[in-house]
Design an enzyme around this catalytic site. Structure first.
Site, PDB file in Angstrom:
ATOM      1  N   ASP A 135      43.808  56.388  36.206  1.00  0.00           N
ATOM      2  CA  ASP A 135      44.041  55.737  37.490  1.00  0.00           C
ATOM      3  C   ASP A 135      44.421  54.269  37.286  1.00  0.00           C
ATOM      4  O   ASP A 135      43.713  53.524  36.602  1.00  0.00           O
ATOM      5  CB  ASP A 135      42.759  55.841  38.334  1.00  0.00           C
ATOM      6  CG  ASP A 135      42.962  55.364  39.754  1.00  0.00           C
ATOM      7  OD1 ASP A 135      43.723  56.013  40.487  1.00  0.00           O
ATOM      8  OD2 ASP A 135      42.346  54.340  40.121  1.00  0.00           O
ATOM      9  N   ASN A 136      45.538  53.871  37.871  1.00  0.00           N
ATOM     10  CA  ASN A 136      45.963  52.466  37.859  1.00  0.00           C
ATOM     11  C   ASN A 136      45.876  51.797  36.481  1.00  0.00           C
ATOM     12  O   ASN A 136      45.285  50.711  36.344  1.00  0.00           O
ATOM     13  CB  ASN A 136      45.131  51.647  38.852  1.00  0.00           C
ATOM     14  CG  ASN A 136      45.501  51.943  40.284  1.00  0.00           C
ATOM     15  OD1 ASN A 136      46.645  52.270  40.592  1.00  0.00           O
ATOM     16  ND2 ASN A 136      44.535  51.837  41.176  1.00  0.00           N
ATOM     17  N   LYS A 195      40.709  61.662  50.240  1.00  0.00           N
ATOM     18  CA  LYS A 195      40.122  60.589  49.432  1.00  0.00           C
ATOM     19  C   LYS A 195      38.784  60.127  50.010  1.00  0.00           C
ATOM     20  O   LYS A 195      37.944  59.589  49.276  1.00  0.00           O
ATOM     21  CB  LYS A 195      41.074  59.397  49.355  1.00  0.00           C
ATOM     22  CG  LYS A 195      42.335  59.639  48.558  1.00  0.00           C
ATOM     23  CD  LYS A 195      43.090  58.351  48.301  1.00  0.00           C
ATOM     24  CE  LYS A 195      43.515  57.662  49.577  1.00  0.00           C
ATOM     25  NZ  LYS A 195      44.272  56.408  49.299  1.00  0.00           N
ATOM     26  N   TYR A 196      38.600  60.316  51.319  1.00  0.00           N
ATOM     27  CA  TYR A 196      37.419  59.761  51.977  1.00  0.00           C
ATOM     28  C   TYR A 196      36.512  60.817  52.602  1.00  0.00           C
ATOM     29  O   TYR A 196      35.437  60.487  53.093  1.00  0.00           O
ATOM     30  CB  TYR A 196      37.852  58.778  53.071  1.00  0.00           C
ATOM     31  CG  TYR A 196      38.797  57.716  52.567  1.00  0.00           C
ATOM     32  CD1 TYR A 196      38.346  56.710  51.721  1.00  0.00           C
ATOM     33  CD2 TYR A 196      40.150  57.748  52.897  1.00  0.00           C
ATOM     34  CE1 TYR A 196      39.213  55.752  51.229  1.00  0.00           C
ATOM     35  CE2 TYR A 196      41.024  56.776  52.419  1.00  0.00           C
ATOM     36  CZ  TYR A 196      40.555  55.790  51.583  1.00  0.00           C
ATOM     37  OH  TYR A 196      41.420  54.846  51.089  1.00  0.00           O
ATOM     38  N   ASP A 211      34.918  49.120  48.407  1.00  0.00           N
ATOM     39  CA  ASP A 211      33.901  49.928  47.729  1.00  0.00           C
ATOM     40  C   ASP A 211      34.111  49.983  46.223  1.00  0.00           C
ATOM     41  O   ASP A 211      33.437  50.754  45.530  1.00  0.00           O
ATOM     42  CB  ASP A 211      33.886  51.345  48.305  1.00  0.00           C
ATOM     43  CG  ASP A 211      35.267  52.001  48.282  1.00  0.00           C
ATOM     44  OD1 ASP A 211      36.268  51.278  48.146  1.00  0.00           O
ATOM     45  OD2 ASP A 211      35.336  53.243  48.414  1.00  0.00           O
ATOM     46  N   GLN A 238      36.804  51.479  36.913  1.00  0.00           N
ATOM     47  CA  GLN A 238      36.377  50.604  38.013  1.00  0.00           C
ATOM     48  C   GLN A 238      34.990  51.058  38.418  1.00  0.00           C
ATOM     49  O   GLN A 238      34.520  52.097  37.944  1.00  0.00           O
ATOM     50  CB  GLN A 238      37.349  50.728  39.181  1.00  0.00           C
ATOM     51  CG  GLN A 238      37.478  52.160  39.686  1.00  0.00           C
ATOM     52  CD  GLN A 238      38.814  52.448  40.328  1.00  0.00           C
ATOM     53  OE1 GLN A 238      39.831  51.882  39.976  1.00  0.00           O
ATOM     54  NE2 GLN A 238      38.809  53.349  41.295  1.00  0.00           N
ATOM     55  N   GLU A 283      49.065  56.925  35.645  1.00  0.00           N
ATOM     56  CA  GLU A 283      49.348  56.835  37.078  1.00  0.00           C
ATOM     57  C   GLU A 283      49.644  55.370  37.384  1.00  0.00           C
ATOM     58  O   GLU A 283      48.798  54.630  37.870  1.00  0.00           O
ATOM     59  CB  GLU A 283      48.148  57.336  37.900  1.00  0.00           C
ATOM     60  CG  GLU A 283      48.388  57.368  39.400  1.00  0.00           C
ATOM     61  CD  GLU A 283      47.716  56.224  40.165  1.00  0.00           C
ATOM     62  OE1 GLU A 283      47.868  56.164  41.390  1.00  0.00           O
ATOM     63  OE2 GLU A 283      47.038  55.389  39.521  1.00  0.00           O
ATOM     64  N   LYS A 303      33.135  53.981  52.081  1.00  0.00           N
ATOM     65  CA  LYS A 303      34.155  54.177  53.105  1.00  0.00           C
ATOM     66  C   LYS A 303      33.880  55.440  53.913  1.00  0.00           C
ATOM     67  O   LYS A 303      33.404  56.454  53.383  1.00  0.00           O
ATOM     68  CB  LYS A 303      35.543  54.293  52.451  1.00  0.00           C
ATOM     69  CG  LYS A 303      36.025  53.003  51.794  1.00  0.00           C
ATOM     70  CD  LYS A 303      36.217  51.899  52.817  1.00  0.00           C
ATOM     71  CE  LYS A 303      36.819  50.652  52.204  1.00  0.00           C
ATOM     72  NZ  LYS A 303      38.241  50.775  51.887  1.00  0.00           N
TER      73      LYS A 303
END
Length: 657
Positions: free
Chosen positions: A386-387, A526-527, A351, A316, A415, A256
């Site tokens: 995360d998640n 974040k990017y 991504d 992930q 989270e 990204k």
């Protein structure tokens, strides 16, 4: 079978007792139960805690839980970490029965001598009981026996002697138990203090110490060594935990660009959550950040400053993560042979490949545990996950139990911004802390309801962490509320929850969204790397850092703010003025906040004085911990809060000298 003196509806009990309720060393844990019996004789109940070594602790007598009929409560405070249990012992209480009946019959002249005879017999049993009474207690009991036996004294005087409060205290401490019933054991787990209390700060190491070439505009990434220079300031602000987003290699495929675009330039860094590339995966460090030696030095320096480093655990992978080649069964292959990328509509993460936990569950478990233990070996004792709600609950229950079995001090923060059942489920199976809906609770009534929920309804399942912002969430309240909104949310989070968190840039009032209606930051970190001139803002005074520092000082000075289950909501006449208090022993803190960041509010507030440990007619010194001002307050008080000056009072209750 039900006991002779029934005990029902016990709490805290999680999943019918299969899982352990949450407790923390030093935190009073409320134990409640419905206790009743047939007829009119009196009963009593107590809680007996059994520590991890099997030692039975001194019983704690249960008392009436408010005005709820037959509902009783006691507080148990674990003093060591580990798996505890508790039992509730109920019994027929002949002393309380006599105190009730004798107090009615003797003044009415009914069965007077019979009642005194029964009193004497009961007191003789107390005097002969085990363990033996101490000298002072024995003297009080013998005095009671003498009064019950002395037919020459007036009945009123004999009864007064038997109703003496000092004698009553001895009888309460040495009860006569008949028809004893036991409920339990019921499970609870006591974790270390950081599981409950802490101030979190999040920054991206690649942004700290990053530099832009004035000629080319190219940005050079920060490293662990340059980010280490920021640790002193984080510690000075009073934070306990420094949370790092993923520090691993970032994928190059489908990378990204700025603001989540799909057209990155050759120098764009990509999202740290797109983990994995030719340089390695979850067990590697991004080359731009440094080496494992650099990371170890970073963790060591943080520890010297009193900071724990929390690391992101994001299960992930980027399309070029080594797992995609070595463990393709970890992912889901679609009918056309491609692997589906992650989506959270309307957000798309081209991504990122989500993991499949069903193709090879044993393999996934082994690999994830290996990764977690690798980072544990480098000093990481806290993971922000995360998640987690997108992974099976059974997997997390297994992983957290495996880690707890060997390293019970390691903590996991969930989270999971998702439905309550999953959030509660993650907490119940072992997560030590949880992100919450706090970010979206901005109105007075919904904040009051939420404070009650997290402190007394879901407290046995999950511990909240009130983050005021995250890289994903810039609430409209902050976008349009101005600097006062940042103060309001910080004061509310820091006093409303024993754990709260701040993402870097909050103290600089960063508030611009990528577009109207979005909660995404413009030029999101974040990017891309974000360079902030911290020293310039400190020098100019254009930072909230001093206010945040004071909030964390107040939290450390007041034990009441370090607990979860001790909140009381009070009343104000203004729908924008929120009032709540926290009490622990003699420490009492009252928070009054103007939730309207745009206008001053003046109103009357009305305090529940008994909840503060005071009588309804008492007065006290209200010391404002923010401004240092003192006022004489009582049940009803006038307040004026101007967001342009100070939107909140944080009041410590002091007695008049």
């Amino acid at each position: 079978m039900v006991g002779r003196i029934p005990v029902m509806d016990v709490s805290p009990v999680v999943d019918l007792g299969r899982l352990s309720a949450k407790a923390t060393v030093g935190e009073p844990m409320p134990v409640r139960a419905t206790v009743f019996r047939e007829g009119h004789d009196q009963l009593a109940a107590e809680v007996v805690a059994i520590d991890p070594k099997g030692v039975r602790r001194d019983p704690v007598r249960m008392v009436a839980d408010g005005d709820q009929p037959n509902r009783y409560i006691a507080h148990v405070t674990p003093d060591v970490e580990g798996e505890w249990t508790f039992e509730i012992h109920s019994w027929s209480d002949p002393i309380a029965t006599w105190q009730h009946d004798g107090g009615i019959k003797i003044p009415a002249g009914v069965d007077v001598e019979l009642m005194f005879t029964e009193a004497r017999l009961l007191l003789e049993r107390v005097a002969a009981g085990e363990p033996p009474l101490d000298k002072a207690s024995a003297a009080l009991v013998q005095g009671g026996i003498a009064a019950a036996s002395d037919t020459e004294r007036p009945a009123a005087a004999r009864l007064a002697a038997l109703q003496d409060p000092e004698l009553g205290a001895v009888l309460l401490a040495h009860p006569l138990r008949e028809l004893t019933s036991i409920s339990g054991p019921h499970r609870f787990r006591a974790d270390r203090t950081r599981a409950l209390f802490g101030s979190w700060y999040e920054f991206f190491p690649r942004s700290e110490g990053a530099a832009r070439d004035e000629k080319t505009g190219k940005i050079t990434s920060g490293t662990f060594l340059t980010a280490m220079e920021r640790l002193d300031r984080v510690a000075e602000m009073g934070f306990d935990v420094l949370y790092l987003p993923p520090i691993h290699p970032i994928g190059e495929l489908n990378r990204k660009g700025p603001n989540n675009t799909l057209t990155p330039g050759p120098d764009d860094t990509g999202s740290p959550w797109a983990i994995g590339s030719k340089d390695g995966g979850h067990d590697a460090i991004h080359p731009d950040l440094g080496t494992f030696d650099d990371f170890d030095a970073f963790v060591a320096r943080a520890k010297e400053l009193g900071l724990e480093v929390a690391l992101d655990l994001a299960l992930q992978a980027a399309p070029d993560h080594p797992w995609v080649t070595t463990h393709p069964q970890f992912f889901t292959t679609r009918a056309d042979g491609t692997i589906a990328y992650a989506e959270n509509p309307p957000k798309k993460y081209q991504d990122i490949y989500p993991m499949n936990f069903d193709n090879d569950p044993a393999g996934v478990c082994r690999e994830v545990l290996r990764v977690v233990k690798l980072w544990m070996s480098h000093g990481v004792r806290i993971f922000r996950v995360d998640n987690p709600h997108t992974k099976p609950l059974a997997f997390w229950e297994w992983l957290l139990a495996e880690v707890r079995r060997t390293d019970p001090d390691v903590l996991f923060l969930s989270e999971a911004f998702t439905k309550p059942a999953m959030m509660h489920g993650l907490g119940a199976i072992g997560y030590h802390q949880s992100y919450t809906y706090f970010t979206w609770r901005t109105g007075k009534r919904e904040i009051e309801d939420y404070l009650r929920e997290v402190s007394s309804e879901s407290d046995h399942l999950m511990r909240p962490n009130f983050f005021v912002n995250t890289p994903d969430i810039l609430h409209a309240y902050l976008q349009y509320g101005g600097p006062a909104a940042f103060k309001v949310r910080a004061a509310l989070a820091a006093t409303g929850s024993p754990s709260w968190g701040v993402y870097a840039g909050y103290e600089l009032f960063e508030h611009v969204a990528v577009k109207p209606g979005s909660e995404e930051y413009l030029d999101s970190e974040k990017y891309q790397i974000r360079i902030r001139d911290w020293k310039k803002h400190d020098a100019e005074g254009t930072t909230l850092a001093p206010y945040i520092t004071r909030l964390n000082e107040i939290r450390r000075q007041h034990p009441a703010l370090q607990l979860l289950r001790n909140i009381t909501i009070h009343w104000s006449d203004d729908e924008q003025v929120l009032v709540f208090s926290k009490k622990h022993e003699d420490d009492v803190v009252i928070t009054i906040i103007n939730l309207d960041p745009h206008g001053a509010r003046e109103t009357m507030i009305h305090l529940d004085m008994p909840a503060l440990g005071l009588s309804w007619h008492d007065s006290f010194v209200a010391h404002d911990e923010i401004t240092g001002e003192d006022w004489s307050w009582h049940q009803h008080n006038y307040v004026r809060l101007d967001p342009g000056h100070e939107p909140a009072h944080i009041i410590s209750v002091r007695s008049h000298r």
